[in-house]
Design a protein around this motif. Structure first.
Motif, PDB file in Angstrom:
ATOM      1  N   PRO A 251       9.995   5.176   2.467  1.00  0.00           N
ATOM      2  CA  PRO A 251       9.919   4.704   0.684  1.00  0.00           C
ATOM      3  C   PRO A 251      10.350   3.491   0.077  1.00  0.00           C
ATOM      4  CG  PRO A 251      11.624   6.450   1.746  1.00  0.00           C
ATOM      5  CD  PRO A 251      11.916   5.577   2.789  1.00  0.00           C
ATOM      6  N   LYS A 252      10.200   2.447   1.539  1.00  0.00           N
ATOM      7  CA  LYS A 252      10.870   0.763   1.098  1.00  0.00           C
ATOM      8  C   LYS A 252       9.512   0.192   1.658  1.00  0.00           C
ATOM      9  CE  LYS A 252      16.027   0.239   0.651  1.00  0.00           C
ATOM     10  NZ  LYS A 252      16.906  -0.635   1.474  1.00  0.00           N
TER      11      LYS A 252
ATOM     12  N   GLY B  34       0.892  -1.507   0.477  1.00  0.00           N
ATOM     13  CA  GLY B  34       0.004  -0.226   0.443  1.00  0.00           C
ATOM     14  C   GLY B  34       0.952   1.462   0.331  1.00  0.00           C
ATOM     15  N   ARG B  35       0.004   2.296  -0.329  1.00  0.00           N
ATOM     16  CA  ARG B  35       0.839   3.710  -0.391  1.00  0.00           C
ATOM     17  C   ARG B  35       0.894   4.853   0.564  1.00  0.00           C
ATOM     18  NH1 ARG B  35      -1.726   5.870  -6.211  1.00  0.00           N
ATOM     19  NH2 ARG B  35      -1.054   4.164  -7.312  1.00  0.00           N
ATOM     20  N   THR B  36      -0.053   4.065   1.628  1.00  0.00           N
ATOM     21  CA  THR B  36       0.098   4.670   2.931  1.00  0.00           C
ATOM     22  C   THR B  36       0.954   4.710   4.203  1.00  0.00           C
ATOM     23  OG1 THR B  36      -2.450   3.266   4.012  1.00  0.00           O
ATOM     24  CG2 THR B  36      -2.242   5.278   2.206  1.00  0.00           C
ATOM     25  N   PHE B  37       1.799   3.736   3.711  1.00  0.00           N
ATOM     26  CA  PHE B  37       2.731   3.006   5.172  1.00  0.00           C
ATOM     27  C   PHE B  37       3.625   4.205   6.350  1.00  0.00           C
ATOM     28  CE2 PHE B  37       5.448   0.303   7.051  1.00  0.00           C
ATOM     29  CZ  PHE B  37       6.809   0.911   7.833  1.00  0.00           C
ATOM     30  N   SER B  38       3.461   5.295   5.807  1.00  0.00           N
ATOM     31  CA  SER B  38       4.092   5.853   6.420  1.00  0.00           C
ATOM     32  C   SER B  38       3.394   7.329   6.859  1.00  0.00           C
ATOM     33  CB  SER B  38       5.121   6.846   5.482  1.00  0.00           C
ATOM     34  OG  SER B  38       3.897   7.985   4.141  1.00  0.00           O
ATOM     35  N   THR B  39       1.522   6.417   6.675  1.00  0.00           N
ATOM     36  CA  THR B  39       1.182   7.137   7.618  1.00  0.00           C
ATOM     37  C   THR B  39       0.942   6.638   8.804  1.00  0.00           C
ATOM     38  OG1 THR B  39      -1.002   6.836   7.005  1.00  0.00           O
ATOM     39  CG2 THR B  39      -0.071   7.879   6.018  1.00  0.00           C
ATOM     40  N   TYR B  40       1.303   5.049   9.730  1.00  0.00           N
ATOM     41  CA  TYR B  40       1.249   4.557  10.829  1.00  0.00           C
ATOM     42  C   TYR B  40       2.181   4.596  11.788  1.00  0.00           C
ATOM     43  CZ  TYR B  40      -2.847   2.191   7.265  1.00  0.00           C
ATOM     44  OH  TYR B  40      -3.678   1.919   6.711  1.00  0.00           O
TER      45      TYR B  40
END
Length: 122
Positions: free
Chosen positions: A75-76, A26-32
Motif C-alpha cells: 500500500p505504501k 505507479g499503481r503496479t508496484f505490487s505486481t513486481y
C-alpha cells in the motif's frame, strides 16, 4: 514503467544497523518482484536480496544471509532492506530494482533506482 528512489544510506560503524528504503511510483508496484543489488568501487554490481510480489518469498546472497532482511509494504509502494551486523566489506552503492514479473523466480530486473551510498567504518 516504474520509477524507483532509494533512501536511508549513510555512514555507519561496523556491527551497526541501517535500513534502506526504496519508494516506487505507479499503481503496479505490487505486481513486481523487487530486488536489492550493490556495487563496491572497482567491482561489478552484485545481487543482494529479492522479494516476491506479496512479500512471502525472499532470497538472499550468501554474503548477507542472516544479517540482512528485505520486506515490502505494497500500500505504501515501498520495499525495505534491513541491514544488521554491518561489515566494512558491505560498503557499496545499493540499488533497488523491479523485476519483470512478481514471482521470486523472476530473473530480469527491468527498472533501477539511482542508488544510495552505504559506508561501513571499522
Amino acid at each position: 514503467h516504474v520509477q524507483l528512489v532509494e533512501s536511508g544510506g549513510g555512514l555507519v560503524q561496523a556491527e551497526g544497523p541501517l535500513r534502506l528504503s526504496c519508494a516506487a511510483s505507479g499503481r503496479t508496484f505490487s505486481t513486481y518482484a523487487m530486488g536489492w543489488f550493490r556495487q563496491a568501487p572497482g567491482k561489478e554490481r552484485e545481487f543482494v536480496a529479492k522479494i516476491n510480489w506479496s512479500g512471502v518469498n525472499t532470497e538472499y546472497a550468501d554474503a548477507v544471509k542472516g544479517r540482512f532482511s528485505t520486506s515490502r509494504d505494497n500500500p505504501k509502494n515501498t520495499v525495505y532492506l534491513q541491514m544488521n551486523s554491518l561489515k566494512p566489506e558491505d560498503t557499496a552503492v545499493y540499488y533497488c530494482a523491479a523485476y519483470r514479473g512478481g514471482s521470486i523466480y523472476s530473473s530480469q530486473a527491468a527498472y533501477w533506482g539511482q542508488g544510495t551510498q552505504v559506508t561501513v567504518s571499522s
